[in-house]
Design a protein around this motif. Structure first.
Motif, PDB file in Angstrom:
ATOM      1  N   GLY A   3      16.623 -46.420  26.639  1.00  0.00           N
ATOM      2  CA  GLY A   3      16.363 -45.749  27.904  1.00  0.00           C
ATOM      3  C   GLY A   3      14.889 -45.763  28.248  1.00  0.00           C
ATOM      4  O   GLY A   3      14.504 -45.430  29.357  1.00  0.00           O
ATOM      5  N   SER A   4      14.033 -46.146  27.292  1.00  0.00           N
ATOM      6  CA  SER A   4      12.590 -46.203  27.560  1.00  0.00           C
ATOM      7  C   SER A   4      11.996 -47.478  26.969  1.00  0.00           C
ATOM      8  O   SER A   4      12.102 -48.531  27.567  1.00  0.00           O
ATOM      9  CB  SER A   4      11.882 -44.957  27.018  1.00  0.00           C
ATOM     10  OG  SER A   4      12.077 -44.848  25.611  1.00  0.00           O
ATOM     11  N   GLY A  20      11.862 -40.883  29.246  1.00  0.00           N
ATOM     12  CA  GLY A  20      13.016 -41.685  29.622  1.00  0.00           C
ATOM     13  C   GLY A  20      13.962 -41.983  28.474  1.00  0.00           C
ATOM     14  O   GLY A  20      15.029 -42.552  28.680  1.00  0.00           O
ATOM     15  N   THR A  21      13.603 -41.606  27.257  1.00  0.00           N
ATOM     16  CA  THR A  21      14.446 -41.886  26.091  1.00  0.00           C
ATOM     17  C   THR A  21      15.744 -41.095  26.162  1.00  0.00           C
ATOM     18  O   THR A  21      15.738 -39.892  26.401  1.00  0.00           O
ATOM     19  CB  THR A  21      13.700 -41.543  24.782  1.00  0.00           C
ATOM     20  OG1 THR A  21      12.527 -42.360  24.692  1.00  0.00           O
ATOM     21  CG2 THR A  21      14.574 -41.775  23.568  1.00  0.00           C
ATOM     22  N   THR A  22      16.872 -41.800  25.956  1.00  0.00           N
ATOM     23  CA  THR A  22      18.177 -41.153  25.930  1.00  0.00           C
ATOM     24  C   THR A  22      18.794 -41.184  24.536  1.00  0.00           C
ATOM     25  O   THR A  22      19.623 -40.351  24.213  1.00  0.00           O
ATOM     26  CB  THR A  22      19.142 -41.828  26.913  1.00  0.00           C
ATOM     27  OG1 THR A  22      19.228 -43.229  26.582  1.00  0.00           O
ATOM     28  CG2 THR A  22      18.658 -41.676  28.349  1.00  0.00           C
TER      29      THR A  22
END
Length: 103
Positions: free
Chosen positions: A38-39, A67-69
């Motif tokens: 996600g990032s 933004g990391t999921t």
């Protein structure tokens, strides 16, 4: 995702032993990756591990980007079709140094 937040400092670690490796090219072998999906995606901690009798811990420290999921530690074995190798890997860990109060 409850174990980390954006901006946290994470320690990724895995124990590795190369039991044997034959014909493994210099640009092949075991790769250890610290992933922030996600990032920033895949972040190599170590690449091309193929030296027989090598043993120890692979570790890397990264800050969780915006933004990391999903956070993941993985090992990818890429030795080539004409090669052979035996690895032992274990003791995978992701430690949140921020919540532990280490950083």
């Amino acid at each position: 995702s409850a174990a980390w937040s954006v901006g946290d400092v994470l320690l990724f670690t895995v124990r590795v032993k190369v039991v044997s490796a034959s014909g493994v090219a210099g640009s092949a072998g075991l790769n250890v990756n610290c992933n922030f999906f996600g990032s920033s995606g895949i972040n190599p901690a170590a690449q091309f591990i193929a030296l027989p009798d090598l043993k120890g811990y692979v570790s890397a420290i990264f800050t969780v980007p915006a933004g990391t999921t999903t956070v993941q530690l993985d090992c990818v074995f890429n030795i080539g079709a004409a090669s052979s190798a035996t690895y032992r890997v274990g003791e995978f860990g992701i430690f949140n140094l921020t919540t532990m109060g280490v950083v």
